[in-house]
Motif scaffolding. Structure first.
Motif, PDB file in Angstrom:
ATOM      1  N   LEU A   1       0.831  -1.206   0.000  1.00 52.13           N
ATOM      2  CA  LEU A   1       0.000   0.000   0.000  1.00 52.13           C
ATOM      3  C   LEU A   1       0.865   1.256   0.000  1.00 52.13           C
ATOM      4  N   VAL A   2       1.974   1.204   0.728  1.00 52.63           N
ATOM      5  CA  VAL A   2       2.915   2.328   0.708  1.00 52.63           C
ATOM      6  C   VAL A   2       3.415   2.552  -0.721  1.00 52.63           C
ATOM      7  N   LYS A   3       3.698   1.447  -1.421  1.00 51.06           N
ATOM      8  CA  LYS A   3       4.171   1.560  -2.811  1.00 51.06           C
ATOM      9  C   LYS A   3       3.091   2.158  -3.708  1.00 51.06           C
ATOM     10  N   VAL A   4       1.828   1.774  -3.476  1.00 46.08           N
ATOM     11  CA  VAL A   4       0.726   2.336  -4.271  1.00 46.08           C
ATOM     12  C   VAL A   4       0.652   3.857  -4.062  1.00 46.08           C
ATOM     13  N   VAL A   5       0.738   4.281  -2.804  1.00 45.74           N
ATOM     14  CA  VAL A   5       0.693   5.720  -2.504  1.00 45.74           C
ATOM     15  C   VAL A   5       1.869   6.422  -3.174  1.00 45.74           C
ATOM     16  N   ASN A   6       3.049   5.822  -3.100  1.00 46.31           N
ATOM     17  CA  ASN A   6       4.236   6.402  -3.735  1.00 46.31           C
ATOM     18  C   ASN A   6       4.037   6.520  -5.248  1.00 46.31           C
ATOM     19  N   ASP A   7       3.568   5.447  -5.868  1.00 47.60           N
ATOM     20  CA  ASP A   7       3.361   5.444  -7.330  1.00 47.60           C
ATOM     21  C   ASP A   7       2.356   6.510  -7.748  1.00 47.60           C
ATOM     22  N   GLU A   8       1.289   6.673  -6.963  1.00 45.69           N
ATOM     23  CA  GLU A   8       0.265   7.651  -7.329  1.00 45.69           C
ATOM     24  C   GLU A   8       0.733   9.086  -7.094  1.00 45.69           C
ATOM     25  N   LEU A   9       1.602   9.281  -6.101  1.00 41.68           N
ATOM     26  CA  LEU A   9       2.202  10.615  -5.920  1.00 41.68           C
ATOM     27  C   LEU A   9       3.062  10.972  -7.133  1.00 41.68           C
TER      28      LEU A   9
ATOM     29  N   GLU B 230      18.400  30.606  -1.470  1.00 39.67           N
ATOM     30  CA  GLU B 230      18.633  31.941  -2.023  1.00 39.67           C
ATOM     31  C   GLU B 230      19.866  31.996  -2.912  1.00 39.67           C
ATOM     32  N   LYS B 231      20.823  31.100  -2.713  1.00 41.23           N
ATOM     33  CA  LYS B 231      22.058  31.161  -3.489  1.00 41.23           C
ATOM     34  C   LYS B 231      21.803  30.775  -4.943  1.00 41.23           C
ATOM     35  N   THR B 232      22.673  31.259  -5.823  1.00 39.13           N
ATOM     36  CA  THR B 232      22.465  31.023  -7.258  1.00 39.13           C
ATOM     37  C   THR B 232      22.671  29.561  -7.650  1.00 39.13           C
ATOM     38  N   ALA B 233      23.277  28.767  -6.759  1.00 36.79           N
ATOM     39  CA  ALA B 233      23.452  27.335  -7.060  1.00 36.79           C
ATOM     40  C   ALA B 233      22.241  26.516  -6.613  1.00 36.79           C
ATOM     41  N   ALA B 234      21.290  27.173  -5.934  1.00 41.01           N
ATOM     42  CA  ALA B 234      20.171  26.444  -5.317  1.00 41.01           C
ATOM     43  C   ALA B 234      19.011  26.230  -6.285  1.00 41.01           C
ATOM     44  N   LEU B 235      19.271  25.466  -7.337  1.00 38.92           N
ATOM     45  CA  LEU B 235      18.240  25.102  -8.313  1.00 38.92           C
ATOM     46  C   LEU B 235      18.392  23.628  -8.634  1.00 38.92           C
ATOM     47  N   GLU B 236      17.307  22.862  -8.487  1.00 35.44           N
ATOM     48  CA  GLU B 236      17.347  21.422  -8.742  1.00 35.44           C
ATOM     49  C   GLU B 236      16.358  21.044  -9.831  1.00 35.44           C
ATOM     50  N   PRO B 237      16.740  20.179 -10.769  1.00 32.91           N
ATOM     51  CA  PRO B 237      15.743  19.623 -11.684  1.00 32.91           C
ATOM     52  C   PRO B 237      14.697  18.868 -10.873  1.00 32.91           C
ATOM     53  N   PHE B 238      13.453  18.919 -11.316  1.00 30.19           N
ATOM     54  CA  PHE B 238      12.348  18.303 -10.574  1.00 30.19           C
ATOM     55  C   PHE B 238      12.146  16.864 -11.040  1.00 30.19           C
ATOM     56  N   TYR B 239      12.390  15.912 -10.135  1.00 27.58           N
ATOM     57  CA  TYR B 239      12.167  14.491 -10.421  1.00 27.58           C
ATOM     58  C   TYR B 239      10.993  14.022  -9.560  1.00 27.58           C
ATOM     59  N   PRO B 240       9.829  13.766 -10.148  1.00 27.16           N
ATOM     60  CA  PRO B 240       8.657  13.376  -9.349  1.00 27.16           C
ATOM     61  C   PRO B 240       8.899  12.170  -8.456  1.00 27.16           C
ATOM     62  N   ASP B 241       9.636  11.161  -8.950  1.00 28.63           N
ATOM     63  CA  ASP B 241       9.869   9.966  -8.129  1.00 28.63           C
ATOM     64  C   ASP B 241      10.714  10.283  -6.901  1.00 28.63           C
ATOM     65  N   ARG B 242      11.692  11.164  -7.065  1.00 26.01           N
ATOM     66  CA  ARG B 242      12.544  11.522  -5.928  1.00 26.01           C
ATOM     67  C   ARG B 242      11.790  12.381  -4.918  1.00 26.01           C
ATOM     68  N   VAL B 243      10.978  13.306  -5.429  1.00 29.43           N
ATOM     69  CA  VAL B 243      10.200  14.164  -4.522  1.00 29.43           C
ATOM     70  C   VAL B 243       9.182  13.323  -3.753  1.00 29.43           C
ATOM     71  N   ALA B 244       8.538  12.365  -4.435  1.00 28.38           N
ATOM     72  CA  ALA B 244       7.579  11.477  -3.763  1.00 28.38           C
ATOM     73  C   ALA B 244       8.279  10.690  -2.662  1.00 28.38           C
ATOM     74  N   SER B 245       9.490  10.213  -2.950  1.00 27.46           N
ATOM     75  CA  SER B 245      10.255   9.463  -1.960  1.00 27.46           C
ATOM     76  C   SER B 245      10.558  10.326  -0.743  1.00 27.46           C
ATOM     77  N   ARG B 246      10.899  11.597  -0.974  1.00 26.93           N
ATOM     78  CA  ARG B 246      11.192  12.504   0.138  1.00 26.93           C
ATOM     79  C   ARG B 246       9.926  12.813   0.934  1.00 26.93           C
ATOM     80  N   ILE B 247       8.809  12.980   0.245  1.00 28.77           N
ATOM     81  CA  ILE B 247       7.541  13.256   0.924  1.00 28.77           C
ATOM     82  C   ILE B 247       7.164  12.104   1.850  1.00 28.77           C
ATOM     83  N   LEU B 248       7.454  10.870   1.426  1.00 34.06           N
ATOM     84  CA  LEU B 248       7.106   9.699   2.237  1.00 34.06           C
ATOM     85  C   LEU B 248       8.205   9.343   3.243  1.00 34.06           C
TER      86      LEU B 248
END
Length: 452
Positions: free
Chosen positions: A74-82, A277-295
């Motif tokens: 079920l955790v995997k289902v929630v992750n996949d849907e995020l 705030e620093k000029t190096a503080a920009l990350e490409p957005f990876y949905p799978d990685r963000v979902a992993s961090r959220i969980l």
């Protein structure tokens, strides 16, 4: 990032992981908690409803109920849907055109367009090895042009001059032509923002868009405005053919509503996250990685990539060789480690990407303060080279002198030396038995020697 949502979802789903069997009732109870967590995170209601319906459909089906470990399933289902909600994969910048590739930056005033323009220029130079020209068409906001000029100098991008008495359309057209004549790879056009969406603003940015035909039109929006960010992006998209979104101030967004709502409401991918705030503080957005961090499962891949880019491999090899030869880890080495940690976003940045950090007690999280790293480096800088190499000689009078020189208290110097001693012991274990032995000694705890 997304601390409140991470804490709530992690707690809810953690209760399921140990269950050998799932029933429709405990799935129902869990989804109720997930729904409340998403609403509290300011995710748009239609998005929450659709998400819960999809999870419920998969959760009460064979996929979960017949699984050997249904709680984990079920955790995997929630992750996949995020991941599905946020766009499944990273949408890269499209630069496949005859140079210059033109990127138009749009958004409301205060969203961080100008800073994001500089961050994107730096990212393109460092990661893609592109030559970049930036130009400001914001002839309304005082000092907007000067701000971009300063930032361009900081990131090493070429700046195309403009002035407040010029027409924004002509500024943009001239900058693109300059880029074409001088063989520039990418031209980034920063446009004016308003406090709210109005006809004059939309008309102007439409004319700029028509004049330069950008291959990318990026909407810059403050993530801390929650689902309003998604609604504003939708309004812009109706007036302008957006190709993607840059979500700024994500490091200060404890909720996550914008990140979870934008793709579902607008259909446009989030391409980058602004995480400082620093000029190096920009990350490409990876949905799978963000979902992993959220969980609460961290982002180990992102951490490894960041380490590859930012850690000095020669220094790391020298330290490893030094320890291998049986030499002692000293305060010079400790300072080097602290500086490398600061370069990777500090302790808070590292903790955000380490698995299991969501389960740390809140009292421990509250003690994490990256200013402590700066203070520790200042204390070591106030020591003599001999003291750094031979910390044992640092006694009472030396400690008072070091405290005065670094603007700290003697207690702070004592604390640093204690943390250094703990780190020294850890490094000794590594040199004798390797990383595996050290990790066994930690037994799942955070290593001592860290500044909290």
């Amino acid at each position: 990032m997304f601390d409140n949502l991470t804490e709530r979802l992690s707690k809810t789903l953690r209760n399921l992981r140990g269950q050998g069997r799932l029933t429709e009732q405990n799935i129902k109870d869990t989804l109720r908690e997930v729904r409340m967590a998403l609403l509290e995170a300011d995710v748009a209601l239609p998005v929450v409803r659709e998400f819960i319906d999809r999870v419920r459909e998969r959760a009460v089906g064979q996929e979960v109920l017949q699984s050997l470990t249904p709680g984990q399933a079920l955790v995997k289902v929630v992750n996949d849907e995020l991941v599905q909600m946020m766009g499944e994969h990273n949408d890269d910048l499209n630069l496949k055109t005859a140079p210059p590739a033109v990127i138009l930056m749009a958004g409301l005033q205060g969203s961080g367009k100008t800073t994001s323009t500089a961050k994107l220029a730096r990212w393109l130079k460092e990661r893609r090895k592109k030559s970049v020209l930036v130009v400001s068409c914001d002839v309304y906001r005082p000092a907007a042009i000067e701000q971009l000029q300063t930032l361009a100098g900081e990131v090493g991008a070429e700046f195309y001059p403009s002035s407040s008495d010029q027409d924004p359309v002509e500024i943009a057209r001239s900058a693109v032509e300059h880029g074409r004549r001088h063989g520039i790879d990418v031209v980034i056009v920063d446009t004016a923002g308003r406090l709210h969406i109005d006809d004059a603003m939309m008309d102007e940015i439409r004319r700029v868009h028509e004049a330069i035909s950008p291959i990318e039109t990026l909407f810059v929006v403050d993530s801390m405005t929650g689902q309003d960010a998604a609604n504003t992006a939708k309004a812009f998209d109706q007036a302008l053919p957006l190709t993607g979104v840059i979500l700024t101030k994500a490091d200060g967004d404890a909720r996550g509503g914008a990140a979870l709502s934008i793709r579902a409401i607008t259909g446009k991918p989030i391409k980058f996250l602004g995480v400082g705030e620093k000029t190096a503080a920009l990350e490409p957005f990876y949905p799978d990685r963000v979902a992993s961090r959220i969980l609460g499962m961290g982002d180990v891949l992102g951490l490894v990539e960041e380490a590859e880019r930012k850690l000095d491999k020669d220094k790391a090899a020298r330290l490893a060789n030094k320890l291998k030869k049986g030499k002692r880890f000293d305060l010079e080495d400790f300072r080097e480690q602290l500086q490398q940690m600061m370069g990777m976003g500090g302790l808070s940045g590292l903790m955000d990407k380490l698995p299991g950090m969501a389960e740390l007690p809140q009292a421990v999280k509250n003690q994490v303060d990256d200013r402590e790293l700066v203070r520790m480096v200042a204390i070591i800088d106030s020591m003599t080279p001999g003291e750094r190499r031979h910390p044992d000689i640092i006694k009472g009078s030396r400690r008072r002198r070091i405290a005065a020189g670094s603007g700290t208290r003697v207690q702070d110097v004592n604390k640093l030396l204690k943390q250094f001693t703990q780190m020294q012991k850890m490094m000794k274990k590594m040199s004798k038995g390797g990383m595996a032995k050290m990790m066994r000694g930690l037994k799942g705890r955070l290593p001592t020697g860290l500044p909290f």
